[in-house]
Design an enzyme around this catalytic site. Sequence first.
Site, PDB file in Angstrom:
ATOM      1  N   LYS A 186      -7.491   1.757  -2.723  1.00 47.73           N
ATOM      2  CA  LYS A 186      -6.974   1.269  -1.426  1.00 47.73           C
ATOM      3  C   LYS A 186      -7.015   2.386  -0.382  1.00 47.73           C
ATOM      4  CE  LYS A 186      -4.788  -1.297   1.588  1.00 47.73           C
ATOM      5  NZ  LYS A 186      -4.910  -2.640   2.079  1.00 47.73           N
TER       6      LYS A 186
ATOM      7  N   LYS B 157       0.930   4.895   8.325  1.00 52.91           N
ATOM      8  CA  LYS B 157       1.430   5.245   6.976  1.00 52.91           C
ATOM      9  C   LYS B 157       0.269   5.398   5.990  1.00 52.91           C
ATOM     10  CE  LYS B 157       2.196   1.719   4.655  1.00 52.91           C
ATOM     11  NZ  LYS B 157       1.513   0.805   3.760  1.00 52.91           N
TER      12      LYS B 157
ATOM     13  N   THR C  57       0.863  -1.187   0.000  1.00 49.89           N
ATOM     14  CA  THR C  57       0.000   0.000   0.000  1.00 49.89           C
ATOM     15  C   THR C  57       0.896   1.232   0.000  1.00 49.89           C
ATOM     16  OG1 THR C  57      -1.650  -1.204   1.281  1.00 49.89           O
ATOM     17  CG2 THR C  57      -1.860   1.198   1.211  1.00 49.89           C
TER      18      THR C  57
HETATM   19  P1  NAP Z   1       5.528  -6.732   7.306  1.00 51.77           P
HETATM   20  O1  NAP Z   1       5.112  -8.036   7.875  1.00 51.77           O
HETATM   21  O2  NAP Z   1       6.120  -5.717   8.195  1.00 51.77           O
HETATM   22  O3  NAP Z   1       6.560  -7.056   6.100  1.00 51.77           O
HETATM   23  C1  NAP Z   1       7.193  -6.004   5.419  1.00 51.77           C
HETATM   24  C2  NAP Z   1       8.099  -6.607   4.367  1.00 51.77           C
HETATM   25  O4  NAP Z   1       8.706  -5.531   3.635  1.00 51.77           O
HETATM   26  C3  NAP Z   1       9.260  -7.424   4.953  1.00 51.77           C
HETATM   27  O5  NAP Z   1       9.543  -8.510   4.086  1.00 51.77           O
HETATM   28  C4  NAP Z   1      10.403  -6.420   4.954  1.00 51.77           C
HETATM   29  O6  NAP Z   1      11.682  -7.012   4.924  1.00 51.77           O
HETATM   30  C5  NAP Z   1      10.127  -5.713   3.649  1.00 51.77           C
HETATM   31  N1  NAP Z   1      10.762  -4.389   3.573  1.00 51.77           N
HETATM   32  C6  NAP Z   1      10.449  -3.277   4.318  1.00 51.77           C
HETATM   33  N2  NAP Z   1      11.238  -2.254   3.958  1.00 51.77           N
HETATM   34  C7  NAP Z   1      12.060  -2.697   2.975  1.00 51.77           C
HETATM   35  C8  NAP Z   1      13.077  -2.113   2.194  1.00 51.77           C
HETATM   36  N3  NAP Z   1      13.443  -0.821   2.377  1.00 51.77           N
HETATM   37  N4  NAP Z   1      13.710  -2.883   1.282  1.00 51.77           N
HETATM   38  C9  NAP Z   1      13.363  -4.165   1.106  1.00 51.77           C
HETATM   39  N5  NAP Z   1      12.396  -4.799   1.806  1.00 51.77           N
HETATM   40  C10 NAP Z   1      11.752  -4.068   2.726  1.00 51.77           C
HETATM   41  O7  NAP Z   1       4.318  -5.992   6.563  1.00 51.77           O
HETATM   42  P2  NAP Z   1       3.003  -6.637   5.889  1.00 51.77           P
HETATM   43  O8  NAP Z   1       1.930  -6.672   6.913  1.00 51.77           O
HETATM   44  O9  NAP Z   1       3.382  -7.840   5.133  1.00 51.77           O
HETATM   45  O10 NAP Z   1       2.613  -5.439   4.895  1.00 51.77           O
HETATM   46  C11 NAP Z   1       3.261  -5.278   3.647  1.00 51.77           C
HETATM   47  C12 NAP Z   1       2.445  -4.293   2.805  1.00 51.77           C
HETATM   48  O11 NAP Z   1       1.107  -4.797   2.632  1.00 51.77           O
HETATM   49  C13 NAP Z   1       2.311  -2.905   3.455  1.00 51.77           C
HETATM   50  O12 NAP Z   1       2.332  -1.903   2.466  1.00 51.77           O
HETATM   51  C14 NAP Z   1       0.937  -2.978   4.127  1.00 51.77           C
HETATM   52  O13 NAP Z   1       0.367  -1.698   4.297  1.00 51.77           O
HETATM   53  C15 NAP Z   1       0.177  -3.833   3.134  1.00 51.77           C
HETATM   54  N6  NAP Z   1      -0.979  -4.586   3.687  1.00 51.77           N
HETATM   55  C16 NAP Z   1      -0.867  -5.240   4.886  1.00 51.77           C
HETATM   56  C17 NAP Z   1      -1.978  -5.942   5.379  1.00 51.77           C
HETATM   57  C18 NAP Z   1      -1.932  -6.686   6.706  1.00 51.77           C
HETATM   58  O14 NAP Z   1      -3.013  -7.040   7.216  1.00 51.77           O
HETATM   59  N7  NAP Z   1      -0.771  -6.960   7.278  1.00 51.77           N
HETATM   60  C19 NAP Z   1      -3.152  -5.986   4.642  1.00 51.77           C
HETATM   61  C20 NAP Z   1      -3.210  -5.331   3.410  1.00 51.77           C
HETATM   62  C21 NAP Z   1      -2.109  -4.645   2.937  1.00 51.77           C
HETATM   63  P3  NAP Z   1      12.414  -7.491   6.295  1.00 51.77           P
HETATM   64  O15 NAP Z   1      11.984  -8.922   6.496  1.00 51.77           O
HETATM   65  O16 NAP Z   1      13.842  -7.346   6.015  1.00 51.77           O
HETATM   66  O17 NAP Z   1      11.939  -6.576   7.406  1.00 51.77           O
END
Ligand code: NAP
Length: 292
Positions: free
Chosen positions: A171, A239, A96
């Site tokens: 979104k 965010k 997102t």
């Molecule tokens: P998360 O569990 O915190 O995972 C974030 C991922 O991004 C990790 O693999 C992290 O790598 C990687 N990352 C972050 N910064 C980076 C960078 N500078 N370079 C390379 N890799 C990087 O987050 P998530 O919940 O999966 O969410 C991911 C996205 O989906 C976000 O944009 C969020 O808003 C969206 N989203 C989330 C949900 C939900 O319910 N969780 C639902 C819909 C949409 P590391 O392993 O090295 O930290």
Amino acid sequence: MSGLRAGMIGLGAMGAPMARHLAAQGHLRGVWNRTANRGEALARELSVVAASDPAALAGLCDVVLICVSADADLRAVVRALLPGLRPGMVVVDTSTVSPLTARELAAELNERDVGFVDAPVSGGVEGAVKGRLSVMVGGKSADISRIRPLLDSFAATVTHMGAGGAGQAAKAVNQVMVGGIAEAVCEGLALAEKLNLDQQRLLSVLGAGAADSWFLQHRGPSMLQNRFAEGFKLALLRKDLEIVQSLARELDISLETVALALRDCESLVAGGDGDCDISALITLKRRPATGR
Ligand code: NAP
């Protein structure tokens, strides 16, 4: 099978289960994750390549899917992909981010004859694990038709909203509602605790009526037990709400619920709870109103 070779970057709470579905449908060739051991573990589990960097992953694939935290992270990943991208490839972003970021990256990649599709998702970690996400898509129809089998592997629905950035615009609307519903459900359940209502019966009766929601169903029981470890991080909702606020400023519209949810997220993130699920908002609602 599509015959497309896919790579996945960002193997967090959402990206890892999405990668598992891509692998189950025979699409996944490799993965890359910033924290390398996460990428290596998933690559072993799925019998795919753990690429040494994003450009190396691009070299193995026709389509690269990305699921990282925020705008700057996505931009950094796309920059790192550039040396490995070839004309005809498509980059699909499921993170997102702001519609502006999506439009700018699409323009940059299109200049190199590489497609870019913004495909943010909704449905939570549970939706990702079950392969039942709602995907909101922006981009060119030809690119979207080509990569559609990949999205279908983890989606319940895929909806083409319009040109580049339109998926992220949809979104942003989704997140206004996610933030507002979280505020309302957390306030309601904090009040229920003070009223000493039977929790099981309350969740059951609310879930059967007009106050039902995904958030109540999936987070109601766990927040009442003070379990906030897994789900959608407060820092990520903050965010998203910042993206929404900047759109609201641009469009001269006042979004009061967003302002409230953002203030609450900021307060919890500042207190060190940024990695907690957004249902931790209930901890603020439990505090005495006097002296806040
Ligand atoms: P998360 O569990 O915190 O995972 C974030 C991922 O991004 C990790 O693999 C992290 O790598 C990687 N990352 C972050 N910064 C980076 C960078 N500078 N370079 C390379 N890799 C990087 O987050 P998530 O919940 O999966 O969410 C991911 C996205 O989906 C976000 O944009 C969020 O808003 C969206 N989203 C989330 C949900 C939900 O319910 N969780 C639902 C819909 C949409 P590391 O392993 O090295 O930290």
